[in-house]
Design a protein around this motif. Structure first.
Motif, PDB file in Angstrom:
ATOM      1  N   PRO A  68      -6.029  -7.817   2.953  1.00  0.00           N
ATOM      2  CA  PRO A  68      -6.302  -6.923   4.079  1.00  0.00           C
ATOM      3  C   PRO A  68      -5.992  -5.464   3.712  1.00  0.00           C
ATOM      4  O   PRO A  68      -5.080  -5.190   2.928  1.00  0.00           O
ATOM      5  CB  PRO A  68      -5.347  -7.411   5.177  1.00  0.00           C
ATOM      6  CG  PRO A  68      -4.929  -8.774   4.761  1.00  0.00           C
ATOM      7  CD  PRO A  68      -5.042  -8.838   3.273  1.00  0.00           C
ATOM      8  N   LEU A  69      -6.759  -4.535   4.251  1.00  0.00           N
ATOM      9  CA  LEU A  69      -6.592  -3.118   3.915  1.00  0.00           C
ATOM     10  C   LEU A  69      -5.185  -2.616   4.222  1.00  0.00           C
ATOM     11  O   LEU A  69      -4.657  -1.764   3.517  1.00  0.00           O
ATOM     12  CB  LEU A  69      -7.618  -2.262   4.665  1.00  0.00           C
ATOM     13  CG  LEU A  69      -9.053  -2.341   4.164  1.00  0.00           C
ATOM     14  CD1 LEU A  69      -9.946  -1.455   5.018  1.00  0.00           C
ATOM     15  CD2 LEU A  69      -9.150  -1.922   2.723  1.00  0.00           C
ATOM     16  N   ASN A  70      -4.593  -3.110   5.263  1.00  0.00           N
ATOM     17  CA  ASN A  70      -3.253  -2.668   5.648  1.00  0.00           C
ATOM     18  C   ASN A  70      -2.195  -3.091   4.626  1.00  0.00           C
ATOM     19  O   ASN A  70      -1.148  -2.459   4.510  1.00  0.00           O
ATOM     20  CB  ASN A  70      -2.910  -3.207   7.038  1.00  0.00           C
ATOM     21  CG  ASN A  70      -1.822  -2.401   7.689  1.00  0.00           C
ATOM     22  OD1 ASN A  70      -1.668  -1.212   7.423  1.00  0.00           O
ATOM     23  ND2 ASN A  70      -1.054  -3.043   8.548  1.00  0.00           N
ATOM     24  N   ASP A  71      -2.470  -4.165   3.901  1.00  0.00           N
ATOM     25  CA  ASP A  71      -1.504  -4.668   2.914  1.00  0.00           C
ATOM     26  C   ASP A  71      -1.857  -4.297   1.478  1.00  0.00           C
ATOM     27  O   ASP A  71      -1.090  -4.577   0.561  1.00  0.00           O
ATOM     28  CB  ASP A  71      -1.410  -6.200   3.020  1.00  0.00           C
ATOM     29  CG  ASP A  71      -0.838  -6.634   4.355  1.00  0.00           C
ATOM     30  OD1 ASP A  71       0.062  -5.936   4.864  1.00  0.00           O
ATOM     31  OD2 ASP A  71      -1.309  -7.657   4.899  1.00  0.00           O
ATOM     32  N   ALA A  72      -3.020  -3.706   1.255  1.00  0.00           N
ATOM     33  CA  ALA A  72      -3.454  -3.353  -0.102  1.00  0.00           C
ATOM     34  C   ALA A  72      -2.792  -2.053  -0.543  1.00  0.00           C
ATOM     35  O   ALA A  72      -2.720  -1.085   0.203  1.00  0.00           O
ATOM     36  CB  ALA A  72      -4.971  -3.213  -0.138  1.00  0.00           C
TER      37      ALA A  72
END
Length: 169
Positions: free
Chosen positions: A75-79
């Motif tokens: 997910p973008l928030n975790d990348a």
């Protein structure tokens, strides 16, 4: 001196080297990034082509074919890419804001330059018109002075009449 035949093959050779370099770069880092899976974010991101997923704690080769990493991968928030403290989602938002500000600033500058250029040409036209009027005024004054001098000379020598040549006939 190079002839035309040697120049024709040059783009083909450069294209071939470019393709080989791209394949060499995409094949090698995949192995390197996956070897950093048991480490932390800082170790993973020392390699520029790697992406750290905070949620799964995996070091993944950055998917260059898709500009953004797919949600199924991470997910973008975790990348994390480049720095561990910047997530991809906030990076995209920040880049969009900066890009928008740059575009707006460019458009404002473009508008101001065009408007100022038009104002500048109007000012220049007005200045030239004032100069022209001033020169015409001076010319009219000189003309009037010259007529007065001619009249004085005519009266002095008795030539002031309807026809200046009437005295000679």
């Amino acid at each position: 001196m190079m002839d035309l035949r040697s120049l024709v093959g040059l783009p083909a050779v450069l294209l071939l080297f470019g393709v080989v370099a791209v394949f060499a770069q995409t094949a090698a880092p995949r192995i390197v990034c996956e070897t950093k899976n048991g480490t932390n974010c800082e170790e993973c991101l020392k390699i520029v082509t790697c992406l750290w997923c905070q949620k799964t704690e995996l070091c993944i080769t950055y998917p260059v074919k898709t500009i953004l990493p797919p949600h199924a991968l991470c997910p973008l928030n975790d990348a994390r890419w480049g720095r561990c403290w910047v997530n991809f989602q906030s990076l995209i938002i920040a880049m969009a804001v900066v890009g928008g500000v740059i575009i707006i600033a460019f458009l404002v500058c473009l508008f101001c330059c065009c408007k100022c250029e038009h104002i500048g040409s109007t000012r220049f036209d007005a200045k030239m018109e004032r100069r022209t009027n001033k020169m015409k005024g001076k010319q009219e004054e000189r003309k009037a002075e010259m007529k007065m001098r001619h009249e004085e000379i005519r009266t002095k020598y008795g030539l002031s009449g309807s026809n200046p040549y009437s005295k000679f006939s």
